[in-house]
Scaffold this motif. Structure first.
Motif, PDB file in Angstrom:
ATOM      1  N   VAL A   1       0.836  -0.989  -0.050  1.00 32.67           N
ATOM      2  CA  VAL A   1       0.274  -0.084   0.104  1.00 32.67           C
ATOM      3  C   VAL A   1       0.979   1.278  -0.049  1.00 32.67           C
ATOM      4  O   VAL A   1       1.807   1.320   0.902  1.00 32.67           O
TER       5      VAL A   1
ATOM      6  N   TYR B   1       2.851   6.851  -5.249  1.00 36.34           N
ATOM      7  CA  TYR B   1       2.401   5.564  -6.012  1.00 36.34           C
ATOM      8  C   TYR B   1       3.289   5.310  -7.138  1.00 36.34           C
ATOM      9  O   TYR B   1       3.517   3.941  -7.155  1.00 36.34           O
TER      10      TYR B   1
ATOM     11  N   ALA C   1      -1.954  -0.930  -3.868  1.00 38.18           N
ATOM     12  CA  ALA C   1      -2.783  -0.167  -3.405  1.00 38.18           C
ATOM     13  C   ALA C   1      -2.573   1.170  -3.256  1.00 38.18           C
ATOM     14  O   ALA C   1      -1.308   1.189  -3.094  1.00 38.18           O
TER      15      ALA C   1
ATOM     16  N   LEU D   1      -3.723   4.554  -0.994  1.00 38.08           N
ATOM     17  CA  LEU D   1      -4.405   5.511  -0.097  1.00 38.08           C
ATOM     18  C   LEU D   1      -4.013   6.746  -0.283  1.00 38.08           C
ATOM     19  O   LEU D   1      -3.015   7.367   0.099  1.00 38.08           O
TER      20      LEU D   1
ATOM     21  N   HIS E   1      -6.134   7.548  -7.954  1.00 38.77           N
ATOM     22  CA  HIS E   1      -7.086   7.279  -7.052  1.00 38.77           C
ATOM     23  C   HIS E   1      -8.429   7.879  -7.422  1.00 38.77           C
ATOM     24  O   HIS E   1      -9.648   7.143  -7.410  1.00 38.77           O
TER      25      HIS E   1
ATOM     26  N   ALA F   1     -10.615   4.534  -8.094  1.00 39.03           N
ATOM     27  CA  ALA F   1     -10.904   4.029  -6.899  1.00 39.03           C
ATOM     28  C   ALA F   1     -12.552   3.548  -7.164  1.00 39.03           C
ATOM     29  O   ALA F   1     -13.333   4.253  -7.647  1.00 39.03           O
TER      30      ALA F   1
ATOM     31  N   LEU G   1     -10.397   2.076   0.801  1.00 39.26           N
ATOM     32  CA  LEU G   1      -9.578   0.927   0.768  1.00 39.26           C
ATOM     33  C   LEU G   1      -9.673  -0.098   1.919  1.00 39.26           C
ATOM     34  O   LEU G   1      -9.554  -1.135   1.660  1.00 39.26           O
TER      35      LEU G   1
ATOM     36  N   ILE H   1     -10.042  -4.237   0.989  1.00 36.79           N
ATOM     37  CA  ILE H   1      -9.122  -5.302   1.700  1.00 36.79           C
ATOM     38  C   ILE H   1      -9.691  -6.173   2.406  1.00 36.79           C
ATOM     39  O   ILE H   1      -9.338  -7.398   2.319  1.00 36.79           O
TER      40      ILE H   1
ATOM     41  N   GLY I   1      -8.806  -2.107  -4.335  1.00 36.84           N
ATOM     42  CA  GLY I   1      -9.285  -0.689  -3.842  1.00 36.84           C
ATOM     43  C   GLY I   1     -10.286  -0.083  -4.930  1.00 36.84           C
ATOM     44  O   GLY I   1     -10.577  -0.327  -5.925  1.00 36.84           O
TER      45      GLY I   1
END
Length: 311
Positions: free
Chosen positions: A83, A91, A109, A111, A120, A124, A128, A132, A311
């Motif tokens: 993550v 990311y 993933a 966040l 995201h 998304a 998240l 998961i 996610g």
């Protein structure tokens, strides 16, 4: 291939339901945003809300680029979820670290934390922690950039977009100054006024002056700009090409306004694109600025289903 499931999230017999042995949370402890707090909140949510008990590793970065190394090492752990608590740039590092690990069953993933969260926002499907807990993963394409005539160059991946021309030039100028909405706006105006087009050569030998050339794996970037109306991105084995030939600055502004309001409409969709930069040329990968030397051949390819995400 993306698949939608409606099975019971506690049913571990479904192969599409992932129960991770390790969850590795990578974040910048000195983030100007709230990455440390969000990472801690996610740890608590997972500790209390998961129907199983994986090892949760908190992995703070210690220097620029450290997320690549942390993600590569994490991806070497069997059945791991990696993550990134970050914006698009963080990311980007995590994705490239996982890709550098080679053959791996790791899942990625993000966040969102920080200012730039285009990926995201456009991809998304649910919070998240909930994703998961339910464990439904899907595959995602990546953009792969390779350069020739550039000593030591290696392939690098982008999760959302690769942009040449005006976009990275503006980003470079903003990065030189202090952050802040007003100062960033001033930087954009100043850079736009000084901007000169770049020359490229296509594979058929034709040359062109361009203001920008963007390869997009998502529909939007820069918070408000809608680049394309194509569907099924980012898992269709192709990407969109948004090429803006050099034109009067007022026309560039008009196009930017259209992108921010009605969108740019349908754009060409391809699996591969190649050109030669005829002069040194900056570019952005998911917001990270780099450059290629003059007379460098640049190849952009889709890497279909290269990354498994949640996610």
């Amino acid at each position: 291939m993306n698949t939608t499931h409606t099975t019971d999230p506690t049913d571990t017999t479904d192969p599409a339901i992932r129960r991770f042995d390790a969850i590795c949370v990578i974040f910048n402890p000195h983030s100007t945003g709230n990455a440390p707090e969000l990472a801690a909140q996610l740890r608590e949510q997972l500790a209390q809300g998961l129907p199983y008990s994986p090892e949760i590793r908190m992995l703070p970065t210690a220097y620029a680029g450290h997320a690549v190394d942390l993600a590569r090492e994490a991806a070497g752990t069997p059945n791991a979820l990696v993550v990134s608590v970050s914006g698009d740039g963080g990311y980007h590092e995590v994705v490239n670290g996982v890709m550098a690990a080679g053959t791996t069953d790791a899942v990625c993933a993000v966040l969102p934390a920080g200012n730039a969260n285009d990926h995201h926002r456009t991809t998304a499907r649910q919070p998240l922690a909930q994703a998961i807990a339910e464990g439904q993963v899907r595959d995602m394409d990546l953009l792969r950039l390779t350069t020739e005539n550039h000593p030591g160059a290696q392939a690098v991946h982008a999760h959302s977009y690769i942009g040449f021309g005006l976009t990275p030039v503006v980003a470079i100028d903003i990065d030189k100054g202090n952050k802040g909405a007003w100062k960033e706006a001033v930087s954009v105006v100043r850079t736009f006024a000084r901007f000169r087009p770049f020359r490229i050569e296509h594979t058929d030998g034709t040359r062109a002056e361009i203001d920008s050339l963007v390869f997009a794996n998502i529909a939007q970037m820069a918070k408000y700009a809608t680049l394309s109306e194509a569907e099924d991105r980012p898992a269709d084995g192709k990407f969109e090409v948004i090429l803006s030939p050099h034109t009067a600055k007022w026309k560039v502004l008009l196009k930017a306004a259209r992108a921010a309001t009605t969108g740019l409409g349908d754009q060409p969709s391809v699996a591969r694109y190649e050109f030669t930069a005829l002069k040194p040329m900056p570019y952005q990968l998911d917001g990270e600025v780099r450059s290629v030397p003059s007379h460098t051949t640049v190849r952009i390819e889709s890497a279909p289903s290269a990354l498994t995400v949640i996610g």
